[in-house]
Design an enzyme around this catalytic site. Sequence first.
Site, mmCIF file in Angstrom:
data_model
loop_
_atom_site.group_PDB
_atom_site.id
_atom_site.type_symbol
_atom_site.label_atom_id
_atom_site.label_comp_id
_atom_site.label_asym_id
_atom_site.label_seq_id
_atom_site.Cartn_x
_atom_site.Cartn_y
_atom_site.Cartn_z
ATOM 1 N N GLY A 99 0.815 -1.216 0.000
ATOM 2 C CA GLY A 99 0.000 0.000 0.000
ATOM 3 C C GLY A 99 0.844 1.258 0.000
ATOM 4 O O GLY A 99 1.754 1.408 -0.811
ATOM 5 N N GLU A 100 0.558 2.169 0.929
ATOM 6 C CA GLU A 100 1.259 3.454 0.961
ATOM 7 C C GLU A 100 2.758 3.304 1.221
ATOM 8 O O GLU A 100 3.521 4.257 1.029
ATOM 9 C CB GLU A 100 0.655 4.378 2.014
ATOM 10 C CG GLU A 100 0.834 3.866 3.422
ATOM 11 C CD GLU A 100 0.263 4.819 4.486
ATOM 12 O OE1 GLU A 100 0.607 6.006 4.490
ATOM 13 O OE2 GLU A 100 -0.540 4.342 5.314
ATOM 14 N N GLY A 102 4.657 1.004 -0.320
ATOM 15 C CA GLY A 102 5.348 0.544 -1.510
ATOM 16 C C GLY A 102 5.198 -0.939 -1.738
ATOM 17 O O GLY A 102 4.120 -1.502 -1.521
ATOM 18 N N ASP A 130 -4.330 -3.643 -8.796
ATOM 19 C CA ASP A 130 -4.430 -4.196 -10.154
ATOM 20 C C ASP A 130 -3.600 -3.392 -11.140
ATOM 21 O O ASP A 130 -3.007 -3.954 -12.066
ATOM 22 C CB ASP A 130 -5.904 -4.240 -10.597
ATOM 23 C CG ASP A 130 -6.651 -5.379 -9.937
ATOM 24 O OD1 ASP A 130 -6.086 -6.482 -9.833
ATOM 25 O OD2 ASP A 130 -7.797 -5.177 -9.509
#
Lengths: 206, 206
Positions: A99-100, A102, A130
């Site tokens: 996620g945030e 990486g 995706d």
Amino acid sequence: MLFLANIQPDLQQQVRAQLPQARFVALDSMNLWIDIARDSLVAAIENVDCVILNDAELRQLTGKPNLVSAAREILSWTPAPGASPEGGRGPSVVVAKQGEYGAALVTREGFFALPAYPLESVIDPTGAGDTFAGGLVGYIAAHPDEQLSDELLRRAMAHATVLASFNVEEFGTERIVRLTGKEVAARIHELHAMTQFSGAPLQLRG
Amino acid sequence: MLFLANIQPDLQQQVRAQLPQARFVALDSMNLWIDIARDSLVAAIENVDCVILNDAELRQLTGKPNLVSAAREILSWTPAPGASPEGGRGPSVVVAKQGEYGAALVTREGFFALPAYPLESVIDPTGAGDTFAGGLVGYIAAHPDEQLSDELLRRAMAHATVLASFNVEEFGTERIVRLTGKEVAARIHELHAMTQFSGAPLQLRG
């Protein structure tokens, strides 16, 4: 090239069996299939090259407490005798989406981690995973003459990270639809600069 | 050099006032002080060079939704008129601790992110953040002739990350006590290799 997006793992296996000669096969999944169809999912994974999951899914799937041990477990899986007529060797690449924070890449050769491109404003995170997976597989597809090396995979990770960063800046596919190669290249260049440091160790005095 | 570890922010301010000529002043804090003494904490931060907090604390302190906007907010803070007889200019460095995901550095010049050194076994995470902060400040202290540049700060981040990784591998300070410079250097070298990629963008065909 084949990307098995997140569907029921028996279906993923059926699709995979239709492309025995694929150069590179990647698979995504989710907690639901780990909960209700884990054996099928493991069998599907045993016949792909690359698993793309988030950190929590990797831990849940393997029962291992952290990314490195979870990835090592998956890299140890090989097809059951007779289950892979095309002679698959089991997955050789694990990509952890974070996620945030990486994404990380674990192969038999090594470990690579890349931060997310930092954004001040995230409009719509839908589809980031995706887009990342599509960017990763697409980059490899666009380099058909290269061996599948860690070096190629790392460049693919950077491409994927940057595509995902554009995707979340606007609603749905709005930003991606009008994205240019020049914009992608500029952001990869920025991301590269954001991760550079000198590995020179502390020089102790006296 | 001064590191204001996590204590009540009025006390941090009093200690900071005793060292007006310090080359580099860093400050750590926690959610408790944001909850019950935010004004004092902000005043303390306005008189240091570097804030070291975790992601959630940065968001809580600033009310901003993500790291980049939270860091930009803190970098905009300057001492109230008269509050800084030594003519402080407000913080110029924000370090976000992200636990198993590593750490990020935000300055007016740029953004840098570094993954944690990947470990298969974490025995005791206690003190990881303090080891990181000590490693960061200690690295800068060990380079007294260098300007405080992003390049120096990035090397300090790598040193800090590696020290923290050793700290959590055994209980308490057991591992750190017998740690050698050679071991630190070897792991910095590994971490460097784990973060390298070619920034060459996708070459589109046709």
